[in-house]
Design an enzyme around this catalytic site. Structure first.
Site, PDB file in Angstrom:
ATOM      1  N   THR A  42       0.830  -1.207   0.000  1.00 31.68           N
ATOM      2  CA  THR A  42       0.000   0.000   0.000  1.00 31.68           C
ATOM      3  C   THR A  42       0.860   1.250   0.000  1.00 31.68           C
ATOM      4  OG1 THR A  42      -1.722  -1.172   1.194  1.00 31.68           O
ATOM      5  CG2 THR A  42      -1.798   1.224   1.274  1.00 31.68           C
ATOM      6  N   CYS A  43       1.859   1.292   0.848  1.00 27.28           N
ATOM      7  CA  CYS A  43       2.647   2.519   1.016  1.00 27.28           C
ATOM      8  C   CYS A  43       3.256   2.980  -0.306  1.00 27.28           C
ATOM      9  CB  CYS A  43       3.732   2.284   2.065  1.00 27.28           C
ATOM     10  SG  CYS A  43       4.846   3.669   2.219  1.00 27.28           S
ATOM     11  N   CYS A  48       1.219   6.061   0.876  1.00 27.21           N
ATOM     12  CA  CYS A  48       2.097   7.157   1.329  1.00 27.21           C
ATOM     13  C   CYS A  48       2.903   7.831   0.215  1.00 27.21           C
ATOM     14  CB  CYS A  48       3.109   6.648   2.350  1.00 27.21           C
ATOM     15  SG  CYS A  48       2.522   5.356   3.420  1.00 27.21           S
ATOM     16  N   LYS A  51       0.787   9.450  -2.668  1.00 31.24           N
ATOM     17  CA  LYS A  51       0.014  10.525  -2.004  1.00 31.24           C
ATOM     18  C   LYS A  51       0.905  11.736  -1.708  1.00 31.24           C
ATOM     19  CE  LYS A  51       0.204  11.200   1.966  1.00 31.24           C
ATOM     20  NZ  LYS A  51      -0.301  10.397   3.035  1.00 31.24           N
ATOM     21  N   ALA A 115      -1.433 -15.873  -2.562  1.00 30.52           N
ATOM     22  CA  ALA A 115      -1.167 -17.058  -1.736  1.00 30.52           C
ATOM     23  C   ALA A 115      -2.210 -17.136  -0.633  1.00 30.52           C
ATOM     24  CB  ALA A 115       0.220 -16.959  -1.126  1.00 30.52           C
ATOM     25  N   GLY A 176     -13.683  11.847   7.440  1.00 29.70           N
ATOM     26  CA  GLY A 176     -12.988  12.929   8.157  1.00 29.70           C
ATOM     27  C   GLY A 176     -11.650  12.464   8.692  1.00 29.70           C
ATOM     28  N   TYR A 178      -7.624  10.470   7.937  1.00 27.13           N
ATOM     29  CA  TYR A 178      -6.382  10.820   7.245  1.00 27.13           C
ATOM     30  C   TYR A 178      -6.624  10.996   5.739  1.00 27.13           C
ATOM     31  CZ  TYR A 178      -3.153   9.000  10.943  1.00 27.13           C
ATOM     32  OH  TYR A 178      -2.436   8.776  12.063  1.00 27.13           O
ATOM     33  N   GLU A 182      -6.522  14.489   3.709  1.00 26.38           N
ATOM     34  CA  GLU A 182      -5.368  14.730   2.834  1.00 26.38           C
ATOM     35  C   GLU A 182      -5.812  14.906   1.381  1.00 26.38           C
ATOM     36  OE1 GLU A 182      -1.902  12.358   5.331  1.00 26.38           O
ATOM     37  OE2 GLU A 182      -2.781  11.363   3.614  1.00 26.38           O
ATOM     38  N   ARG A 199     -19.271  12.893   9.069  1.00 22.76           N
ATOM     39  CA  ARG A 199     -20.437  12.698   9.927  1.00 22.76           C
ATOM     40  C   ARG A 199     -20.270  13.297  11.321  1.00 22.76           C
ATOM     41  NH1 ARG A 199     -19.995   6.088  10.556  1.00 22.76           N
ATOM     42  NH2 ARG A 199     -17.962   6.008  11.554  1.00 22.76           N
ATOM     43  N   THR A 311       3.246   2.625   7.991  1.00 21.72           N
ATOM     44  CA  THR A 311       4.367   1.902   7.391  1.00 21.72           C
ATOM     45  C   THR A 311       5.549   1.680   8.339  1.00 21.72           C
ATOM     46  OG1 THR A 311       3.825   2.552   5.164  1.00 21.72           O
ATOM     47  CG2 THR A 311       6.140   2.120   5.572  1.00 21.72           C
ATOM     48  N   HIS A 437      16.451  30.817  14.974  1.00 22.77           N
ATOM     49  CA  HIS A 437      15.616  31.932  14.559  1.00 22.77           C
ATOM     50  C   HIS A 437      15.950  32.374  13.145  1.00 22.77           C
ATOM     51  CE1 HIS A 437      13.034  35.355  15.249  1.00 22.77           C
ATOM     52  NE2 HIS A 437      13.985  36.141  14.778  1.00 22.77           N
ATOM     53  N   GLU A 442      11.087  27.091  16.416  1.00 20.60           N
ATOM     54  CA  GLU A 442      11.605  27.737  17.629  1.00 20.60           C
ATOM     55  C   GLU A 442      10.497  27.959  18.657  1.00 20.60           C
ATOM     56  OE1 GLU A 442      12.770  31.982  17.411  1.00 20.60           O
ATOM     57  OE2 GLU A 442      11.979  31.962  15.367  1.00 20.60           O
TER      58      GLU A 442
HETATM   59  P1  NDP Z   1      -9.733   6.677   9.084  1.00 20.40           P
HETATM   60  O1  NDP Z   1     -10.150   5.584   9.978  1.00 20.40           O
HETATM   61  O2  NDP Z   1      -8.648   7.607   9.493  1.00 20.40           O
HETATM   62  O3  NDP Z   1     -10.995   7.553   8.696  1.00 20.40           O
HETATM   63  C1  NDP Z   1     -12.176   6.979   8.211  1.00 20.40           C
HETATM   64  C2  NDP Z   1     -13.227   8.071   8.171  1.00 20.40           C
HETATM   65  O4  NDP Z   1     -14.411   7.582   7.558  1.00 20.40           O
HETATM   66  C3  NDP Z   1     -13.610   8.565   9.560  1.00 20.40           C
HETATM   67  O5  NDP Z   1     -13.760   9.957   9.494  1.00 20.40           O
HETATM   68  C4  NDP Z   1     -14.936   7.855   9.800  1.00 20.40           C
HETATM   69  O6  NDP Z   1     -15.786   8.563  10.669  1.00 20.40           O
HETATM   70  C5  NDP Z   1     -15.527   7.834   8.412  1.00 20.40           C
HETATM   71  N1  NDP Z   1     -16.485   6.765   8.217  1.00 20.40           N
HETATM   72  C6  NDP Z   1     -16.340   5.451   8.494  1.00 20.40           C
HETATM   73  N2  NDP Z   1     -17.457   4.762   8.174  1.00 20.40           N
HETATM   74  C7  NDP Z   1     -18.330   5.658   7.682  1.00 20.40           C
HETATM   75  C8  NDP Z   1     -19.659   5.570   7.189  1.00 20.40           C
HETATM   76  N3  NDP Z   1     -20.289   4.404   7.144  1.00 20.40           N
HETATM   77  N4  NDP Z   1     -20.267   6.706   6.779  1.00 20.40           N
HETATM   78  C9  NDP Z   1     -19.616   7.885   6.840  1.00 20.40           C
HETATM   79  N5  NDP Z   1     -18.363   8.038   7.286  1.00 20.40           N
HETATM   80  C10 NDP Z   1     -17.720   6.931   7.709  1.00 20.40           C
HETATM   81  O7  NDP Z   1      -9.382   5.940   7.720  1.00 20.40           O
HETATM   82  P2  NDP Z   1      -8.701   6.441   6.395  1.00 20.40           P
HETATM   83  O8  NDP Z   1      -9.360   5.679   5.321  1.00 20.40           O
HETATM   84  O9  NDP Z   1      -8.646   7.917   6.316  1.00 20.40           O
HETATM   85  O10 NDP Z   1      -7.204   5.910   6.600  1.00 20.40           O
HETATM   86  C11 NDP Z   1      -6.963   4.542   6.912  1.00 20.40           C
HETATM   87  C12 NDP Z   1      -5.698   4.384   7.677  1.00 20.40           C
HETATM   88  O11 NDP Z   1      -4.611   4.575   6.808  1.00 20.40           O
HETATM   89  C13 NDP Z   1      -5.507   5.393   8.788  1.00 20.40           C
HETATM   90  O12 NDP Z   1      -6.090   4.968   9.973  1.00 20.40           O
HETATM   91  C14 NDP Z   1      -4.032   5.473   8.886  1.00 20.40           C
HETATM   92  O13 NDP Z   1      -3.587   4.512   9.804  1.00 20.40           O
HETATM   93  C15 NDP Z   1      -3.532   5.146   7.514  1.00 20.40           C
HETATM   94  N6  NDP Z   1      -3.093   6.360   6.815  1.00 20.40           N
HETATM   95  C16 NDP Z   1      -2.068   7.096   7.322  1.00 20.40           C
HETATM   96  C17 NDP Z   1      -1.650   8.242   6.700  1.00 20.40           C
HETATM   97  C18 NDP Z   1      -0.542   9.049   7.279  1.00 20.40           C
HETATM   98  O14 NDP Z   1       0.179   8.538   8.121  1.00 20.40           O
HETATM   99  N7  NDP Z   1      -0.393  10.315   6.895  1.00 20.40           N
HETATM  100  C19 NDP Z   1      -2.281   8.699   5.462  1.00 20.40           C
HETATM  101  C20 NDP Z   1      -3.357   7.873   5.034  1.00 20.40           C
HETATM  102  C21 NDP Z   1      -3.737   6.755   5.681  1.00 20.40           C
HETATM  103  P3  NDP Z   1     -15.601   8.510  12.274  1.00 20.40           P
HETATM  104  O15 NDP Z   1     -14.428   9.369  12.594  1.00 20.40           O
HETATM  105  O16 NDP Z   1     -16.876   9.061  12.777  1.00 20.40           O
HETATM  106  O17 NDP Z   1     -15.395   7.072  12.613  1.00 20.40           O
END
Ligand code: NDP
Length: 447
Positions: A42-43, A48, A51, A115, A176, A178, A182, A199, A311, A437, A442
């Site tokens: 994935t990364c 990552c 992205k 596999a 809402g 990551y 992003e 939500r 990762t 500075h 800082e």
């Molecule tokens: P997240 O778990 O961070 O976010 C999922 C979002 O979807 C939440 O806001 C959640 O709401 C919402 N959601 C889930 N189910 C529903 C639904 N049925 N209806 C509406 N909204 C919903 O997952 P991501 O997909 O953004 O990322 C996955 C993982 O990948 C991350 O947890 C992270 O570990 C990794 N990642 C890391 C990055 C980095 O290090 N910069 C970048 C991208 C990914 P609620 O908050 O209410 O649960």
């Protein structure tokens, strides 16, 4: 001693699987790695790395705009999506080849096919070939999760976003977390009229509340329209594109719906039941502190265990697995105080406890130091984005237990600040450190 084909069979050539496979092969063991997609996981292939390149691409647009205030004439600047998309895919291909080479150079066998586990010591490859191994490591990661709403098949997910034939003029990004936060910054930065729909009441659940508030408030400064308190219930095709209906009664017409609603461990068809491997309610493989599953010769690392889905964590878990099984030094990986970043615009850097977690753990015995300011670069540029720096300490000695930053370069800054938390440093150590500075960083030693 039964004669197995391999000492170690790794399923999944992502960050964790490749690290473990390479290190064990270097020890002279017979190693095989299977990957159904492209090596890198994935990364490298759909996370990552591509992205971050998209974030760089999006930031050029804002920088060109801001540069006018710095005296540059850039009136004819134009963005061409295929140029960026193809450059990124070329780089992904280069990196993926490096991942494959690194395994083969170290003597591991790479099977570029799916596999599945047939029993505790046997693996069935997609070609039908059966192989046996003394130890199996599962490192298959996760897959995007899309809620089962009507019309969900019209939505794209992050895997698709890197390969779009053309960028939409208008997009609705659901989520809402990551990925949603992003990609909203990326799409808006590349000129897509973007609405992010979440939500909850503030983006980035699980982060410090001040970070959440500032990121939520500032998304609109990079052109993102944020809609809170709504979940999609249906996506319909329309003459002009798609219409998304929400549970608050509203509807948005758009060209593209992008679901960034989380990821789930990729375990459902892996044959885990054939070896007595147990999963939790999210499908994550249950492991002990040494990453060992319920089958004693089978281990799992990375997102498939849903511990901390990053990762560098998968890599550390893989290295702990190698020490445990092959170097006679059993150890787990300590998942506390892992620094991480969200590449919103501007980005977030965070390590340690949030204020809410610190209060829950230490009650009133904590102190909070915060500053919120408009960084120097933004003043001449005429940009309103602000930075946040927040330090949380605990006890009489004021040990630093949480640092939360929002602002340009904070992912770079937080990497170094993570050391201060691991090292148990105190507020006095920060105070004794002379500022560099003029920098953003800082501010953290002058709080
Ligand atoms: P997240 O778990 O961070 O976010 C999922 C979002 O979807 C939440 O806001 C959640 O709401 C919402 N959601 C889930 N189910 C529903 C639904 N049925 N209806 C509406 N909204 C919903 O997952 P991501 O997909 O953004 O990322 C996955 C993982 O990948 C991350 O947890 C992270 O570990 C990794 N990642 C890391 C990055 C980095 O290090 N910069 C970048 C991208 C990914 P609620 O908050 O209410 O649960």
């Amino acid at each position: 001693m039964p004669d197995y084909d391999f000492d170690l069979f790794v399923i999944g050539a992502g960050s964790g699987g490749v690290r473990a496979g390479r290190m064990v092969a270097q020890l002279g063991k017979r190693v095989a790695v299977a990957e159904e997609s492209r090596p890198g996981g994935t990364c490298v292939v759909r996370g990552c790395v591509p992205k971050k390149y998209l974030v760089y691409g999006a930031e050029y647009g804002a920088a060109i705009e801001a540069s006018k205030k710095y005296g540059w004439e850039t009136d004819n600047a134009k963005f061409d999506w295929p140029t960026l998309r193809d450059a990124i895919q070329n780089e992904v291909s280069r990196l993926s080849a490096i991942y494959a080479n690194i395994l083969e150079k170290n003597g591991a066998t790479l099977f570029t096919e799916r596999a599945e586990i047939a029993d505790k010591h046997s693996i069935r490859l997609a070609s039908g070939k059966m192989v046996t191994a003394e130890t199996i490591l599962i490192a298959v990661g996760g897959r995007p999760y899309i809620p089962e709403i009507k019309g969900a098949e019209y939505a794209i997910m992050s895997d698709d976003a890197f390969l779009l034939e053309k960028l939409p003029e208008k997009a609705v990004i659901i989520g809402g977390g990551y990925i949603a936060s992003e990609f909203a910054g990326i799409f808006a930065g590349l000129g897509v009229r973007t609405t992010q729909v979440y939500r909850g009441d503030k983006l980035l659940r699980g982060f410090d509340d001040d970070v959440r508030k500032l990121v939520t408030d500032q998304q609109n400064l990079v052109g993102i329209d944020v809609k809170l308190g709504a979940s999609p219930i249906e996506i319909k095709k329309s003459a002009g594109g798609l219409i998304v209906s929400f549970d608050d009664g509203s509807k948005i017409g758009t060209e593209c719906v992008f679901m960034a609603t989380g990821r789930k461990p990729y375990t459902s068809t892996l044959g885990l039941e054939n070896a007595g491997i147990e999963v939790d309610k999210n499908g994550a493989i249950i492991v002990d502190e040494y990453s060992r599953t319920h089958a004693k010769n089978i281990y799992a690392v990375g997102d498939v265990t849903n511990r901390v889905n990053l990762t560098p964590v998968a890599i550390r878990e893989a290295m702990a697995f190698v020490d445990t099984v092959y170097k006679d030094t059993p150890r787990g990986y300590d998942h506390s105080d892992i620094a991480s970043a969200v590449f919103t615009r501007p980005p977030v850097g965070t390590v340690g406890l949030t204020e809410a977690q610190a209060r829950e753990k230490f009650g009133d015995d904590i102190k909070i130091y915060t500053t919120n300011f408009r960084p120097m670069k933004n003043i001449i540029a005429g940009k309103d984005q602000r930075c946040l720096m927040k330090l949380i300490t605990e006890g009489k000695n004021e040990r630093v237990i949480g640092i939360h930053l929002v602002g340009d370069d904070t992912p770079e800054i937080i990497q170094a600040l993570g050391i201060t938390i691991k090292g148990g440093l105190t507020k006095a150590d920060f105070d004794a450190t002379c500022a560099v500075h003029p920098t953003l960083a800082e501010e953290i030693v002058t709080l």
